[in-house]
Design a protein around this motif. Structure first.
Motif, short mmCIF file in Angstrom:
data_model
loop_
_atom_site.label_atom_id
_atom_site.label_comp_id
_atom_site.label_asym_id
_atom_site.label_seq_id
_atom_site.Cartn_x
_atom_site.Cartn_y
_atom_site.Cartn_z
N GLN A 60 0.72 -1.04 -0.15
CA GLN A 60 0.07 0.12 -0.19
C GLN A 60 0.87 1.33 -0.05
N THR A 61 1.97 1.51 0.69
CA THR A 61 2.90 2.55 0.92
C THR A 61 3.47 2.14 -1.16
N GLN A 62 3.51 1.55 -1.51
CA GLN A 62 4.43 2.20 -2.87
C GLN A 62 2.95 2.53 -4.31
N LEU A 63 1.90 2.32 -3.51
CA LEU A 63 1.33 2.94 -4.24
C LEU A 63 0.79 4.65 -3.83
N THR A 64 0.32 3.84 -2.35
CA THR A 64 0.67 5.95 -1.35
C THR A 64 1.73 6.34 -1.92
N GLU A 65 2.88 6.05 -2.56
CA GLU A 65 4.01 7.57 -3.10
C GLU A 65 3.98 7.53 -4.12
N TYR A 66 3.13 6.91 -4.99
CA TYR A 66 3.43 6.44 -6.65
C TYR A 66 2.48 7.89 -7.33
N PHE A 67 0.86 7.55 -6.22
CA PHE A 67 -0.27 7.89 -7.00
C PHE A 67 -0.07 9.22 -6.35
N GLN A 68 0.74 10.04 -5.53
CA GLN A 68 0.53 10.64 -3.90
C GLN A 68 1.56 12.12 -5.45
N ARG A 69 2.06 12.11 -6.40
CA ARG A 69 1.99 13.02 -7.24
C ARG A 69 1.52 13.43 -7.73
N PHE A 70 -0.04 13.27 -8.35
CA PHE A 70 -1.35 13.73 -8.93
C PHE A 70 -1.92 14.00 -7.77
N GLY A 71 -1.95 13.98 -6.64
CA GLY A 71 -2.20 14.92 -6.14
C GLY A 71 -2.72 13.98 -4.59
N ASP A 72 -3.13 14.63 -3.47
CA ASP A 72 -3.54 14.38 -2.02
C ASP A 72 -3.87 12.87 -2.06
N VAL A 73 -3.40 11.78 -1.60
CA VAL A 73 -4.09 10.78 -1.64
C VAL A 73 -4.60 10.91 0.06
N GLU A 74 -5.77 9.84 -0.10
CA GLU A 74 -6.48 9.86 1.39
C GLU A 74 -6.56 8.56 1.50
N ASN A 75 -6.68 7.34 0.86
CA ASN A 75 -7.07 6.59 0.87
C ASN A 75 -6.93 5.42 0.07
N VAL A 76 -6.17 4.12 0.47
CA VAL A 76 -5.81 3.36 -0.48
C VAL A 76 -6.34 1.49 -0.11
N ILE A 77 -7.23 1.65 -0.81
CA ILE A 77 -8.12 -0.03 -0.29
C ILE A 77 -8.27 -1.26 -1.29
N PHE A 78 -6.64 -1.73 -0.79
CA PHE A 78 -6.18 -2.78 -1.25
C PHE A 78 -6.33 -3.90 -0.98
N ASP A 79 -6.90 -5.08 -1.99
CA ASP A 79 -7.44 -6.20 -2.64
C ASP A 79 -6.68 -7.14 -2.92
N LYS A 80 -6.60 -8.19 -2.15
CA LYS A 80 -5.06 -9.38 -3.44
C LYS A 80 -6.43 -10.42 -3.46
N ASP A 81 -7.68 -10.57 -2.49
CA ASP A 81 -8.66 -11.55 -2.80
C ASP A 81 -9.42 -12.39 -3.85
N LYS A 82 -9.64 -10.86 -4.95
CA LYS A 82 -10.09 -11.15 -5.66
C LYS A 82 -9.64 -10.71 -6.55
N GLY A 83 -8.41 -10.87 -6.74
CA GLY A 83 -7.50 -10.44 -7.90
C GLY A 83 -6.58 -9.32 -7.43
N VAL A 84 -5.84 -8.80 -8.00
CA VAL A 84 -4.73 -7.72 -7.80
C VAL A 84 -5.01 -6.58 -8.34
N TYR A 85 -6.32 -5.97 -7.32
CA TYR A 85 -6.05 -4.94 -7.52
C TYR A 85 -6.27 -3.93 -6.61
N ALA A 86 -6.09 -2.01 -6.69
CA ALA A 86 -6.67 -2.14 -5.22
C ALA A 86 -7.50 -0.18 -5.56
N ILE A 87 -8.23 0.28 -4.89
CA ILE A 87 -8.85 1.67 -5.39
C ILE A 87 -8.08 2.64 -4.42
N VAL A 88 -7.64 3.72 -5.04
CA VAL A 88 -7.22 4.85 -4.99
C VAL A 88 -8.20 5.81 -4.41
N GLN A 89 -8.27 6.30 -3.11
CA GLN A 89 -8.85 7.83 -3.54
C GLN A 89 -8.23 8.80 -2.87
#
Length: 814
Positions: free
Chosen positions: A65-94
């Motif tokens: 989650q830290t890697q995703l947060t640091e990457y998308f932080q360049r586009f704007g302030d990241v409020e939350n990252v919902i990380f889910d590996k059970d139903k497939g490798v995906y995440a919701i970046v808010q």
């Protein structure tokens, strides 16, 4: 009209709340209500989150989650990252703002560590309300179905209770897994708060945990505050300061002063550390509105809900107390597990999200302990008795509260009570089936029920200015919070140590009544053979039938479907609705507050019938069966017509005792005075001199009884008349909340509507029920022999109207 509201043939329907309303006024009330507003706000929040979020996939499985947060932080302030590996490798970046989402989508190529990502707008889903109550009920049924075969095959109820413990208790593997998580969180927080300590408390460690219980943690920062103060006072540079184990002060302590930081700031800091530095933790949320603010989180690997608090040292001590009680008697754990499971099956416990009007597990456990303190002989000692058994080294005071008790069960003499588990379980239901919840405050410290009136006026404002100045001067001593207000409610259960905290303060009146009613039903069942004897045919018995949920209790009707011959209406004791003057008088009365309150209710009842509903004096000429209040063998003066008592009951002096100077006052008789010996209101032919009245054939002395006559259908069309009158006045209060308005409604009905063909002549007998069961006034309504159909409608109206009007009169005029 809102988009959520649709018109139906029967009125209106709210799609958001899934509720039907019969008319426009009901619809307006619903739209203004808390539930509709809350769901509207939740939906708006979720829609706003969807607008600010992106769906991300294609990253490697070991991405954090830290890697995703640091990457998308360049586009704007990241409020939350919902990380889910059970139903497939995906995440919701808010993102915090919608501009961040738009900037991220405008970039065509996204890569992390050479792995190309797929980024697209988050799918928008319609907001749908899930009926959690129905879902929980279905889950309870499924759990019971899995447990039922094991319980049916057990040989005794005792064995069944031990089976319940084995099936639902927290297993050793889960305890070890939780301990590892606590260790992980401890290591992380030590880096930011040197010498801090994470301590688990609550169900996970108090020996009463179940497999789905939350993980409650307390972050103790006292040692960290000492370390920070020592570092600041040191002559060496702050960066070179170090703790006893060689750890240097982290930069975070340079940014915040723990001695002056507000709890809200500290909780935000705790939330940030959890979110960014503890692997597997997500859904981090600060709940600042709770009685003790916490940071909630979810640990993905264990599918575990948890929370961290920073001002909850008393809860840790409470946990130690429950551990001690569990070690004192082996019967406590099976009793607690069984009663908790029973309460959950009957939907008496299990608040969704930790908040709601039902009992919580801690309150249920204390109720069991209090019952065991009052068993004969006692199974567990009181808190005061435990304090006397503790040695000097075990003395403990937390936030001004004495929390002293022995640290080991060996210091407490064993109980002389040898009753089986099945006997104690049945006795628990019997104990609370008739317990006076309304008039009592349960104290585990003293092991007895204290009168609720002794807690009137115990507020913080009552402390004098000199006392406050004296407390302010004692900076090194913790503030004594003994004058804080106790939140009184339908069920008052004092915390064993924090005596200003009502553990069951969240309970609603309906929940308390449901709990007592279920205890009464369970008590009846425990007296049957189905409770103690195993079925030879493999049918449900013992705990299985006790746990089985049932619908509403049967309505008390005759075989022809009509209302009971002996109908009754309850006027419960509601301390919060009483005026200040009467509350003060009840407080002075102490344990004898019930007769005084009973007098006032009798005065209000007479006022409702005579002044509000315009009932006249009745005269019964039909034969009266034996046992009726009007029977010839009734005690002289114990049953009188309205014209003989209404003026006396409406006469109140400065002391508030209605009609106390009149020998014929029914209200005075209600206090328990002896019946008069004079023959002023007696008949020598019906009560010969020297002959006592038969018991059970009439009202007892001190049970006032009135005969009333109603000539108009004051219950018919009453709401319509009220709405018409409200349009002409500024009084828009609900039914039963205005004496003047309700009187005006009755007068309008008497003026506009014809009389009923046969006047309804009926009797009302009042009696006080209390001391051993919930304090209330029970009004026995004895219907007339003629006009039963009309009277049944009148009684159903009185069931709702009369208690409301009595409360209004008690609150405004007494």
């Amino acid at each position: 009209m809102e988009v959520d509201i649709i018109t139906t043939p029967k009125g209106f329907h709210c799609k958001l709340c899934n509720i039907d309303m019969p008319n426009k006024p009901s619809l307006d009330e619903h739209v203004k209500g808390r539930k509709h507003k809350t769901l509207t706000d939740v939906r708006a929040t979720r829609q706003a989150q969807e607008e600010r979020s992106v769906f991300v996939s294609g990253f490697q499985k070991d991405a954090s989650q830290t890697q995703l947060t640091e990457y998308f932080q360049r586009f704007g302030d990241v409020e939350n990252v919902i990380f889910d590996k059970d139903k497939g490798v995906y995440a919701i970046v808010q993102f915090s703002e919608i501009e961040g989402q738009q900037t991220a989508l405008s970039q065509l190529v996204h890569e992390i560590n050479g792995q190309r990502l797929r980024v697209k707008p988050r799918e928008k889903k319609g907001f749908k309300l899930i009926n959690k109550k129905k879902t929980d009920f279905q889950n309870l049924q499924e759990v019971l179905e899995r447990l039922k075969p094991v319980l049916v095959q057990a040989e005794t109820v005792n064995e069944q209770m031990h089976c319940v413990v084995e099936r639902i208790q927290l297993t050793e593997n889960k305890k070890n897994a939780r301990a590892l998580l606590v260790q992980l969180i401890q290591e992380v927080f030590t880096e930011f708060f040197p010498d801090s300590q994470i301590m688990a408390f609550g169900s996970s460690v108090n020996t009463f945990g179940i497999h789905s219980c939350d993980l409650d943690l307390f972050l103790d920062l006292e040692n960290t505050k000492t370390f920070q103060a020592r570092a600041k006072s040191s002559t060496e540079p702050v960066a070179e300061a170090s703790s006893d184990d060689g750890r240097s002060e982290d930069s975070i302590l340079s940014d915040i002063d723990l001695s002056t930081a507000s709890p809200a700031d500290l909780l935000e800091l705790v939330a940030a550390i959890l979110k960014k530095c503890v692997p597997g933790v997500h859904k981090v949320q600060v709940v600042a509105s709770a009685r003790l603010p916490v940071v909630k989180f979810h640990y993905h690997q264990l599918d575990l809900q948890g929370d961290i608090s920073i001002n909850n040292r008393l809860a840790v001590r409470n946990t130690r107390y429950l551990q001690l009680c569990s070690g004192l008697d082996a019967r406590l754990r099976p009793l607690v597990y069984t009663i908790r499971y029973w309460a959950r099956q009957k939907q008496l416990a299990g608040n969704v999200g930790g908040a709601g009007p039902l009992l919580n597990n801690y309150a249920l456990t204390l109720l069991v302990i209090f019952f065991l303190q009052n068993s004969d002989p006692p199974v567990l000692p009181t808190v005061d008795q435990l304090k006397a058994m503790a040695c000097e080294e075990e003395e403990c005071v937390i936030e001004g509260w004495d929390c002293t008790f022995p640290s080991q069960p060996i210091a407490v003499p064993p109980s002389k009570n040898e009753q089986d588990l099945c006997v104690l379980l049945a006795a628990f239901f019997s104990f609370y089936a008739t317990f006076d919840f309304a008039g009592s405050v349960i104290s585990l410290r003293e092991g007895r029920a204290l009168p609720v009136t002794s807690f009137i006026g115990q507020t913080r404002e009552e402390t004098t200015q000199e006392e406050e100045e004296e407390e302010a001067m004692e900076e090194e001593q913790p503030r004594q919070p003994h004058n804080q207000a106790l939140k009184l409610g339908p069920l008052n259960l004092l915390d064993p140590f924090e005596l200003s905290h009502n553990v069951a303060g969240n309970l609603s009146e309906r929940s308390q009544l449901n709990f007592q009613r279920e205890c009464q039903e369970a008590e009846k069942y425990c007296r049957s053979l189905q409770y103690l004897r195993k079925s030879t045919k493999g049918k449900p018995w013992g705990l299985v039938r006790l746990f089985t949920p049932h619908g509403e209790g049967p309505k008390h009707k005759n075989q022809d479907g009509s209302a009971d011959k002996d109908m009754s209406i309850s006027i419960p004791f509601r301390l919060a609705l009483l005026p200040e003057g009467l509350r003060a008088q009840l407080q002075q009365a102490g344990d004898d507050f019930r007769p005084l309150w009973f007098q006032r209710v009798c005065v209000a009842v007479v006022q409702v019938f005579q002044n509000v509903l315009k009932c006249g004096p009745g005269s019964l000429t039909e034969p009266t069966p034996a046992g009726d209040p009007g029977h010839a063998d009734a005690a002289p003066g114990s049953c009188v017509s309205m014209d003989a008592t209404s003026e006396e009951l409406n006469t109140s002096n400065d002391s508030g005792v209605a009609g106390q100077d009149s020998p014929r006052s029914t209200a005075a008789a209600a206090v328990g005075t002896k019946r008069p010996l004079s023959s002023e209101s007696s008949d020598a032919s019906t009560s010969p001199q020297g002959k006592k009245a038969r018991l059970g054939r009439g009202p007892k002395p001190g049970a006032p009884c009135w005969t009333w006559s109603q000539t108009h259908a004051v219950w018919a069309g009453r709401r319509k008349v009220r709405r018409e009158l409200v349009k002409e006045t500024v009084d828009s209060r609900p039914e039963g909340s205005s004496t003047a308005l309700e009187t005006q409604v009755t007068e309008h009905i008497l003026e506009k509507q014809p009389r009923v063909k046969v006047p309804l002549v009926f009797r009302v007998q009042a009696k006080l029920v209390g001391a051993t069961q919930s304090t209330k006034v029970l009004l026995q309504i004895h219907p007339p022999s003629e006009g039963k159909d009309h009277f049944r409608d009148f009684f159903h109206f009185l069931e709702v109207f009369l208690p409301k009007m009595v409360d209004t009169l008690m609150e405004t005029t007494m």
